[in-house]
Design an enzyme around this catalytic site. Structure first.
Site, mmCIF file in Angstrom:
data_model
loop_
_atom_site.group_PDB
_atom_site.id
_atom_site.type_symbol
_atom_site.label_atom_id
_atom_site.label_comp_id
_atom_site.label_asym_id
_atom_site.label_seq_id
_atom_site.Cartn_x
_atom_site.Cartn_y
_atom_site.Cartn_z
ATOM 1 N N ASP A 487 18.180 62.345 42.861
ATOM 2 C CA ASP A 487 18.222 61.031 42.230
ATOM 3 C C ASP A 487 19.610 60.644 41.742
ATOM 4 O O ASP A 487 19.861 59.500 41.407
ATOM 5 C CB ASP A 487 17.304 61.051 40.999
ATOM 6 C CG ASP A 487 15.920 60.528 41.303
ATOM 7 O OD1 ASP A 487 15.791 59.748 42.254
ATOM 8 O OD2 ASP A 487 14.985 60.900 40.582
HETATM 9 C C1 BGC Z 1 18.019 62.884 36.168
HETATM 10 C C2 BGC Z 1 17.222 63.228 37.398
HETATM 11 C C3 BGC Z 1 15.974 62.423 37.445
HETATM 12 C C4 BGC Z 1 16.252 60.947 37.237
HETATM 13 C C5 BGC Z 1 14.931 60.235 37.111
HETATM 14 C C6 BGC Z 1 18.240 61.412 36.081
HETATM 15 O O1 BGC Z 1 18.905 61.126 34.883
HETATM 16 O O2 BGC Z 1 19.234 63.590 36.190
HETATM 17 O O3 BGC Z 1 16.911 64.603 37.391
HETATM 18 O O4 BGC Z 1 15.387 62.595 38.706
HETATM 19 O O5 BGC Z 1 17.012 60.733 36.087
HETATM 20 O O6 BGC Z 1 15.030 58.920 36.869
HETATM 21 C C1 NOJ Z 2 13.819 64.981 38.774
HETATM 22 C C2 NOJ Z 2 12.996 63.902 39.391
HETATM 23 O O1 NOJ Z 2 11.740 63.844 38.744
HETATM 24 C C3 NOJ Z 2 12.824 64.131 40.868
HETATM 25 O O2 NOJ Z 2 12.127 63.057 41.433
HETATM 26 C C4 NOJ Z 2 14.143 64.326 41.530
HETATM 27 O O3 NOJ Z 2 13.926 64.596 42.889
HETATM 28 C C5 NOJ Z 2 14.915 65.456 40.895
HETATM 29 N N1 NOJ Z 2 15.042 65.212 39.485
HETATM 30 C C6 NOJ Z 2 16.294 65.645 41.495
HETATM 31 O O4 NOJ Z 2 17.149 64.616 41.151
#
Ligand code: BGC
Ligand code: NOJ
Length: 821
Positions: A487
């Site tokens: 993400d």
């Molecule tokens: C986080 C990710 C997450 C995303 C969800 C980010 O701030 O680092 O792990 O998947 O937010 O919106």
């Molecule tokens: C947490 C999120 O919930 C997931 O959707 C995502 O793939 C991972 N972070 C990696 O960014």
């Protein structure tokens, strides 16, 4: 250092001191009513939706205080000494303390001044209420005159409003207190038909429902005036902050014990029968009163607890293993599937690290979670798949999130995460492999929930695949869109303004950034769908999907190989991401895992080279880091990943979710030793002895462990609600232990550490039970070479589905190093 121990026989983790490095949480509830509870009774409860139907308050970001919970106070009437039997909130020294986190229940036991208190918290199956059973015993030689005070702080339902809109909140609070039951009914007079109730099995000496009156000026939960002086004021909340507190007096002879039951629950009335008498503003209690009466009878508790235990026995009996490694056994048999069910129930909504107001259910998250719980609750997984598919858009794209209460796509986040649709294909295929129910493909499902738009689910899946093919970039690789699984790789974002969301801002519309991760995922998903389609006799479709996969593999070979590992992406300016030519962020774990899982590079040595690079550059003693070297400065063209200090989260943290992909990849290459070695590094139970470093709960996976470049290398964060649960379960059960449902049989294909003499497993699958024994010649690195099914030797290692209700004996021998297939 440890703060407790595993009691495997009771399937509990026993915490032996209250001041764990962080609150160590558990969840209550299995159906519609849920709560989270820490080892000192902190937490809150909600009905179905942690944002919109929050019953009680929890102060997220109150750490390290862990504030707000299901509190009791005991007071010695002799000298006025008072304490919390769960340690919080008074934190008075206890002579003994133990918290047992079990499967959907928590029991906290303590002693002080000869008074033993045991509080059991759980939600009876099928009910929308929680029980707190206080079992108090006088271990003094003399009579004990005690007061018990209960305490919950009500949330004004919408947790976001509750935490922000004080100009209104401080004037809407309303309660009723009738026959000792405290009813919280804020906003019931207008558009809410629901209310909460808090009741107690003993006659009460008093109550409070107004927070300030109970606490007294300038006081906190640690020293309420009512408790200090030993009596409540019978306050009726009007505005400000409604709470619920009962005051009970107990006089216990030496050795005498008493059970007191408190129940906190949620109830709804039909709109036309909200008030009694009609025309008043008084809650109609006709429906709720029998429920309250039933659950206040202390003898109901044991039966309900038994049925809760039975339901877990049933769920966990789907797979039971006995391996030479205790950490593996307890994670596979107990905690890992338990955590998978938590992700089924709660997705990413509420934990110590998730506020319950931020996110709905993630399309990709919930799809992946299915891999972890599909074996336990296939029917519910099926429904989840159909709900997810109904949020797919006609283009084949998907809403990134949907709201659990409405099951509608979340407009605020929208679509455009180009990996999303492919997860649905993988989830449906996992479901069919588990259940054999290919008929699910014929279910008519709408797009974007629009009536009239229904097509069979199979068409949804084809559109998911086409979605990628319709969005290829300059190199013929899939466009990344807003981001892919990572993400934080926001390659079209280019954000210079601090208020902008990395997730949803696309300042470079029509950006051409491409993802190698999606390329691998596309290959995997296309192959999976081809298998499913072929099962249904459509060889032509299957061949066309396989051809699409082959073309993508060729593209990856041409444009996705950096020399020693798979590239991560091409950014919007055409630059490479995850290459040795980059100064920072040279190698990412996720494309190595995903491409090898997709079968890319197995025959030309690139897969092996990629995994060797992972070992050289990303593996640390605390797990595999997501990227290395991490970024030390903000890169406009890369987005959120570079916003994190080095070593945290996606920027070089050990992102646990991606670790099992490498484990699986290792097993595909036949290296069970390596796979298991990685498995042990992130296994929470194996990390329990370093709890002072790991700091999170030793019984569940965390999303992240700080990487080597972080100040707190080895420290976990974001426990519980993470895709790490389902993927670790998949890696260990299906790939390392190798008991793997496939479309036409149960594959027995372990890739074990060579020192193991084997293991046994019992797997319930499609209505039959498979009692599996795997023998391995010690020191041999190999695969299954001989397989006996009910004593008969069979070709290969695929056990065909047996008759429903039958038990099948499977004996497998791991014998040589030759590749099987
Ligand atoms: C986080 C990710 C997450 C995303 C969800 C980010 O701030 O680092 O792990 O998947 O937010 O919106
Ligand atoms: C947490 C999120 O919930 C997931 O959707 C995502 O793939 C991972 N972070 C990696 O960014």
């Amino acid at each position: 250092m440890q703060y407790g121990y595993f009691d495997d026989d009771h399937r509990e983790y026993v915490i032996t001191q209250p001041d764990t490095p962080l609150p160590w949480m558990n969840y209550l509830g299995t159906d519609d009513y849920f709560g989270m509870i820490s080892n000192t009774a902190g937490g809150c409860s909600f009905y179905r939706d942690a944002r919109l139907r929050r019953l009680t308050r929890y102060r997220h970001n109150g750490a390290p205080l862990d504030l707000g919970g299901r509190y009791l106070y005991l007071r010695d009437e002799l000298d006025g000494d008072y304490w919390s039997p769960s340690w919080q909130p008074t934190r008075s020294p206890l002579d003994a303390y133990e918290c047992r986190h079990g499967l959907s229940y928590t029991c906290i036991v303590s002693e002080r001044a000869g008074i033993r208190a045991e509080i059991l918290y759980f939600v009876p199956p099928g009910e929308t209420l929680e029980v707190w059973r206080l079992r108090v015993r006088n271990d003094r030689g003399t009579r004990a005159d005690l007061s018990v005070f209960s305490l919950v702080e009500f949330c004004l339902w919408d947790a976001l409003d509750d935490a922000t809109n004080f100009q209104r909140n401080f004037s809407v609070g309303e309660v009723e207190v009738v026959d000792g039951v405290i009813y919280h009914k804020s906003e019931y007079r207008e558009r809410r038909n629901h209310f909460a109730y808090f009741a107690c099995s003993e006659p009460i000496a008093g109550f409070d429902t107004q927070r300030d009156v109970f606490l007294g000026p300038n006081r906190g939960w640690d020293s309420p005036l009512a408790v200090e002086r030993g009596r409540c004021s019978d306050s009726i909340a009007h505005g400000w902050a409604p709470i619920g507190s009962h005051h009970i007096r107990l006089s216990l002879a030496p050795s005498e014990g008493r059970d007191v039951v408190f129940i906190l629950g949620y109830s709804e009335n039909p709109a036309e029968a909200k008030f009694d008498p009609p025309g008043t503003q008084t809650i109609n209690k006709a429906r709720v009163r029998p429920v309250i009466d039933r659950w206040l009878a202390t003898d109901e508790v044991e039966g309900a607890l038994r049925s809760l235990r039975d339901s877990w026995d049933e769920l966990l009996s789907v797979l039971e293993v006995d391996t030479p490694d205790p950490d593996t056994n307890r994670m596979v048999n107990i905690w890992n599937p338990y955590q998978c069910m938590a992700t089924f129930n709660l997705s990413r909504s509420i934990s110590f690290y998730e506020s319950g107001i931020g996110r709905g259910m993630g399309f990709r998250d919930s799809s992946q979670d299915i891999l972890g719980f599909v074996g336990m609750v296939p029917a519910r997984a099926r429904q989840r798949l159909l709900d997810l598919a109904a949020t797919e858009l006609p283009s084949g794209g998907a809403y990134h999130q949907y709201q659990p209460l409405t099951k509608r796509g979340n407009d605020a986040i929208g679509s455009g995460f180009n990996d999303d649709p492919l997860w649905l294909v993988l989830a449906v295929s996992a479901y069919i492999k588990e259940s054999g129910d290919a008929g699910v493909l014929d279910e008519l499902v709408p797009y974007d929930n629009a009536p009239g738009s229904e097509t069979p689910l199979s068409e949804h899946l084809h559109r998911c695949i086409r979605y990628t093919l319709d969005r290829l970039g300059p190199h013929g690789l899939p466009l990344i869109g807003r981001a892919d699984w990572n993400d934080c790789l926001n390659l079209n974002c280019f954000s210079e303004s601090s208020g902008e969301s990395f997730q949803t801002t696309e300042n470079r519309e029509g950006g051409v950034a491409e993802s190698l991760f999606i390329a691998g995922q596309f290959v995997l998903a296309s192959k999976e769908l081809a298998g499913v389609v072929r099962l249904r006799g459509d060889d032509e479709q299957a061949a066309s999907l396989e051809a699409a996969a082959q073309r993508m593999i060729a593209t990856v070979e041409d444009h996705g190989w950096d020399g020693e590992w798979f590239l991560r992406a091409y950014d919007s300016l055409g630059g490479v991401v995850g290459s040795h030519t980059n100064e920072e962020g040279q190698i990412f774990a996720e494309p190595q895992g995903m491409c090898v899982m997709a079968g890319i590079g197995l025959s030309d040595g690139t897969a092996a080279a990629a995994l060797a690079s992972v070992r050289d550059r990303l593996a640390s003693e605390h797990g595999i880091m997501l990227v290395h070297p991490p970024f030390t400065r903000y890169h406009l063209e890369l987005g959120e990943i570079t916003s994190y200090p080095p070593g945290y989260k996606e920027n070089g943290g050990v992102f646990c979710h991606a670790n099992p992909w490498i484990m699986i990849a290792e097993t595909i290459l036949g290296d069970g030793e390596a796979a298991f070695d990685y498995y042990k590094r992130t296994n929470p139970s194996a990390r329990a002895p370093i709890s002072e470093v790991h700091r999170c709960e030793p019984y569940v996976y965390a999303q992240m462990i700080a990487g080597r470049d972080a100040a707190s290398f080895g420290e976990a964060k974001n426990s519980w609600l993470t895709g790490s649960a389902s993927w670790h379960f998949t890696a260990i059960s299906q790939w390392i232990l190798g008991v793997r449902p496939e479309l036409d049989g149960l594959r027995i294909d372990p890739a074990l550490p060579s020192a193991w003499p084997g293991f046994t497993a019992s797997r319930r699958w499609r209505g039959a039970t498979y009692e599996i024994t795997v023998h391995q010649e010690p020191g041999v690195k190999g695969r299954v070479r001989r397989l006996l099914v009910d004593g008969e030797s069979i070709e290969g290692n695929l056990v065909r589905p047996a008759l429903v209700g039958s038990t099948v004996k499977v004996e497998a021998s791991v014998e040589s190093d030759l590749p099987l297939r």
